[in-house]
Structure formats: structure tokens, C-alpha cells
Design a protein around this motif. Structure first.
Motif, PDB file in Angstrom:
ATOM      1  N   ASP A 148       0.853  -1.209   0.000  1.00 22.30           N
ATOM      2  CA  ASP A 148       0.000   0.000   0.000  1.00 22.30           C
ATOM      3  C   ASP A 148       0.884   1.252   0.000  1.00 22.30           C
ATOM      4  N   ALA A 149       1.900   1.236  -0.869  1.00 17.39           N
ATOM      5  CA  ALA A 149       2.807   2.403  -0.942  1.00 17.39           C
ATOM      6  C   ALA A 149       2.342   3.312  -2.092  1.00 17.39           C
ATOM      7  N   ALA A 150       3.236   3.663  -3.003  1.00 23.76           N
ATOM      8  CA  ALA A 150       2.824   4.518  -4.119  1.00 23.76           C
ATOM      9  C   ALA A 150       1.828   3.768  -5.003  1.00 23.76           C
ATOM     10  N   HIS A 151       0.914   4.505  -5.643  1.00 25.60           N
ATOM     11  CA  HIS A 151      -0.182   3.869  -6.390  1.00 25.60           C
ATOM     12  C   HIS A 151      -0.056   4.054  -7.896  1.00 25.60           C
ATOM     13  N   ASP A 152       1.029   4.654  -8.366  1.00 21.03           N
ATOM     14  CA  ASP A 152       1.204   4.806  -9.820  1.00 21.03           C
ATOM     15  C   ASP A 152       1.717   3.491 -10.397  1.00 21.03           C
ATOM     16  N   TYR A 153       1.399   3.265 -11.674  1.00 20.25           N
ATOM     17  CA  TYR A 153       1.682   1.973 -12.314  1.00 20.25           C
ATOM     18  C   TYR A 153       3.145   1.509 -12.176  1.00 20.25           C
ATOM     19  N   PRO A 154       4.149   2.342 -12.539  1.00 18.18           N
ATOM     20  CA  PRO A 154       5.527   1.828 -12.458  1.00 18.18           C
ATOM     21  C   PRO A 154       5.926   1.476 -11.024  1.00 18.18           C
ATOM     22  N   SER A 155       5.485   2.262 -10.057  1.00 20.91           N
ATOM     23  CA  SER A 155       5.868   1.983  -8.660  1.00 20.91           C
ATOM     24  C   SER A 155       5.227   0.693  -8.164  1.00 20.91           C
ATOM     25  N   VAL A 156       3.951   0.484  -8.498  1.00 20.14           N
ATOM     26  CA  VAL A 156       3.269  -0.735  -8.023  1.00 20.14           C
ATOM     27  C   VAL A 156       3.917  -1.968  -8.653  1.00 20.14           C
ATOM     28  N   LEU A 157       4.230  -1.856  -9.955  1.00 17.26           N
ATOM     29  CA  LEU A 157       4.861  -2.996 -10.633  1.00 17.26           C
ATOM     30  C   LEU A 157       6.229  -3.304 -10.006  1.00 17.26           C
ATOM     31  N   LEU A 158       6.968  -2.252  -9.717  1.00 19.87           N
ATOM     32  CA  LEU A 158       8.274  -2.429  -9.070  1.00 19.87           C
ATOM     33  C   LEU A 158       8.107  -3.098  -7.702  1.00 19.87           C
ATOM     34  N   ASP A 159       7.132  -2.642  -6.943  1.00 16.77           N
ATOM     35  CA  ASP A 159       6.921  -3.233  -5.607  1.00 16.77           C
ATOM     36  C   ASP A 159       6.508  -4.705  -5.714  1.00 16.77           C
ATOM     37  N   LEU A 160       5.634  -5.006  -6.675  1.00 14.47           N
ATOM     38  CA  LEU A 160       5.227  -6.408  -6.859  1.00 14.47           C
ATOM     39  C   LEU A 160       6.435  -7.265  -7.213  1.00 14.47           C
ATOM     40  N   ASN A 161       7.250  -6.767  -8.121  1.00 19.31           N
ATOM     41  CA  ASN A 161       8.447  -7.512  -8.514  1.00 19.31           C
ATOM     42  C   ASN A 161       9.429  -7.655  -7.352  1.00 19.31           C
ATOM     43  N   SER A 162       9.499  -6.642  -6.510  1.00 18.13           N
ATOM     44  CA  SER A 162      10.467  -6.671  -5.407  1.00 18.13           C
ATOM     45  C   SER A 162      10.044  -7.625  -4.292  1.00 18.13           C
ATOM     46  N   TYR A 163       8.727  -7.724  -4.035  1.00 15.37           N
ATOM     47  CA  TYR A 163       8.271  -8.446  -2.835  1.00 15.37           C
ATOM     48  C   TYR A 163       7.752  -9.851  -3.088  1.00 15.37           C
ATOM     49  N   TRP A 164       7.245 -10.130  -4.278  1.00 14.27           N
ATOM     50  CA  TRP A 164       6.633 -11.444  -4.529  1.00 14.27           C
ATOM     51  C   TRP A 164       7.628 -12.576  -4.256  1.00 14.27           C
ATOM     52  N   GLY A 165       8.842 -12.390  -4.715  1.00 13.10           N
ATOM     53  CA  GLY A 165       9.852 -13.444  -4.547  1.00 13.10           C
ATOM     54  C   GLY A 165      10.262 -13.656  -3.096  1.00 13.10           C
ATOM     55  N   LEU A 166      10.033 -12.672  -2.252  1.00 16.41           N
ATOM     56  CA  LEU A 166      10.436 -12.797  -0.844  1.00 16.41           C
ATOM     57  C   LEU A 166       9.445 -13.618  -0.032  1.00 16.41           C
ATOM     58  N   ILE A 167       8.201 -13.657  -0.495  1.00 17.06           N
ATOM     59  CA  ILE A 167       7.127 -14.276   0.297  1.00 17.06           C
ATOM     60  C   ILE A 167       7.347 -15.785   0.428  1.00 17.06           C
ATOM     61  N   SER A 168       7.064 -16.303   1.620  1.00 14.30           N
ATOM     62  CA  SER A 168       7.275 -17.732   1.871  1.00 14.30           C
ATOM     63  C   SER A 168       6.362 -18.567   0.961  1.00 14.30           C
ATOM     64  N   ASP A 169       6.682 -19.843   0.823  1.00 15.95           N
ATOM     65  CA  ASP A 169       5.993 -20.701  -0.154  1.00 15.95           C
ATOM     66  C   ASP A 169       4.511 -20.909   0.151  1.00 15.95           C
ATOM     67  N   THR A 170       4.106 -20.617   1.401  1.00 13.84           N
ATOM     68  CA  THR A 170       2.685 -20.759   1.749  1.00 13.84           C
ATOM     69  C   THR A 170       2.064 -19.393   2.052  1.00 13.84           C
TER      70      THR A 170
END
Ligand SMILES: C[S@@+](CC[C@H](N)C(=O)[O-])C[C@H]1O[C@@H](n2cnc3c(N)ncnc32)[C@H](O)[C@@H]1O
Length: 223
Positions: A148-170
């Protein structure tokens, strides 16, 4: 807390000069209760905390479930474009700028201290991108990420790319302002297409689950 601080950021902090101001958006959505109940996370990462409304709500849920969870809050506490350029004076004023520099962080700390959530909420004052790098290098794999940080398209995409891989397998990722904000919706949909991870959404929130087991237990996913 010890992973990031030699002394707790709450030590010696006096909330008195900072008004109790828990302004926030979408913090009371039932998805938090459902997701936390289903995942029973050890680590939650919130990216975009503002004055702490959603983090405090998650801390209340964690406490009510008796979980031993830490909520790492990543925010610059500098606000986003809408708080600087927004037409609503209330949003500009709520940055509480002192000689031009926002004092949001202290409002947030005060809110946490007044509600006695210092044992659960761990602030990390940095950008979302640096925050993800820090977590990755520290070997921290959250079970729940709330974006729930910046809401503009490039920032959200960057955040998704940055955090998805960190999330545990479940684990699960929840994002705010789906459908309501075009940049969020576009980034979330594109990211889901690219990764092949199913996305579940409604006005206000979207969710992506890493594991199958948790999906069936969350009503947004079932509907
Ligand atoms: C919509 S507010 C968060 C609201 C909060 N989750 C709630 O429900 O009360 C967005 C927050 O994201 C932060 N932010 C915006 N861009 C950021 C970035 N690139 N890195 C870190 N924080 C950012 C802002 O400082 C602001 O506090």
C-alpha cells in the motif's frame, strides 16, 4: 527488532507532542482477519504504513489470535504524490511538515505507543525498493505482504516484482486500492499474467496466494 536496531526506536520516545491521529484508508477490511487467520504468519511486511492504521489493525488481529508475529512496516514516511498534490488540504496538512519535512513518522510512532503495539510493530524507514533488498539480504521471508505504498503503475509494478519473490511458499500478498486506482489495477493484473499466479480481487483489495492450501480458506478467493 534486534535484527535492525541496537536500541528500539520506541525507547525514550515521548508521544505527547504528536496528536492521536489514526487517519488511514481501507484498514478495516475483513481480508486482514481472514488472511491472518488462514496463514497464521510469523512475519508480516507492510509496504506503505502512513500513520499506522492498517498496521495497528493487523497487530490487533495478531494479538487476538495469540500469534507470535512481527509486523515490519516499510515506509519513507514522506508521503506519496497525492499527499503533496492532492486537492484536499486535509491530506497536505496531515503530512505535518516542519520546515518542509514531513513529521509522519512521529505521528505513526505515537499511535503505536499509545496502543501498546511496540512489541509487534517494527518500523523500517526506507524506500520500498531498499526495504525489499534489506529483507532479502537479512534472509527474512514474510508470510504476508501488504502492499500500500505509491499507487502509480511503475511503482506498483516495481513493488510487486520486489516483494513477490520474498514471500514464503505458503504466504500471501494483499494489495490495496485495486480497481479504484488505475495504476494499481493495471500493474496487479499484468504481474499476475506474467507470473501465472491467480489473482483475486474486488473493489479496494486484491490478493495473490503462493500456496494452494490457504486459498480455500479465504472468502475473497472463494467468491
Ligand atoms: C496510502 S498510504 C498507506 C496507508 C496505510 N497502509 C493505511 O492504511 O493507513 C501510502 C504510504 O506509502 C508511502 N510510500 C509511497 N511511496 C513509497 C516508496 N517508494 N517507498 C516507501 N514508502 C512509500 C508513503 O509515505 C505513505 O505513507
Amino acid at each position: 527488532m534486534e535484527r535492525f536496531y541496537d536500541t528500539s526506536p520506541y525507547d525514550g520516545f515521548d508521544p505527547a507532542p504528536y496528536p492521536d491521529d489514526l487517519q488511514g484508508w481501507g484498514w478495516n477490511h475483513e481480508i486482514f482477519e481472514e488472511a491472518i487467520g488462514a496463514v497464521r504468519p510469523k512475519v508480516i511486511v507492510e509496504v506503505g504504513t502512513w500513520k499506522g492504521a492498517s498496521a495497528i489493525r493487523m497487530a490487533e488481529i495478531v494479538k487476538s489470535l495469540g500469534l507470535d508475529t512481527r509486523i515490519i512496516c516499510i515506509d519513507t514516511w514522506l508521503g506519496s504524490e497525492e499527499h503533496f498534490l492532492g486537492l484536499r488540504a486535509e491530506e497536505r496538512i496531515s503530512l505535518r511538515r516542519c520546515h518542509g519535512f514531513p513529521q509522519l513518522y512521529y505521528t505513526f510512532l505515537g499511535n503505536v505507543v499509545r496502543r501498546g503495539m511496540q512489541d509487534i510493530i517494527v518500523p523500517l524507514a526506507t524506500t520500498s525498493t531498499q526495504g525489499a533488498i534489506i529483507l532479502g539480504k537479512a534472509g527474512i521471508r514474510p508470510d504476508l505482504v501488504y502492499l500500500d505504498a505509491a499507487h502509480d503503475y511503475p511503482s506498483v509494478l516495481l513493488d510487486l516484482n520486489s516483494y513477490w519473490g520474498l514471500i514464503s511458499d505458503t504466504g500471501v500478498l494483499i494489495g490495496d486500492d485495486y480497481i479504484g486506482w488505475g495504476g494499481v489495477t493495471q500493474a496487479a493484473n499484468e504481474f499476475a499474467m506474467k507470473t501465472g499466479a491467480p489473482i483475486f480481487g474486488e473493489l479496494g483489495k486484491f490478493m495473490m496466494c503462493k500456496g494452494n492450501a490457504v486459498r480455500a480458506r479465504i472468502s475473497m478467493v472463494r467468491t
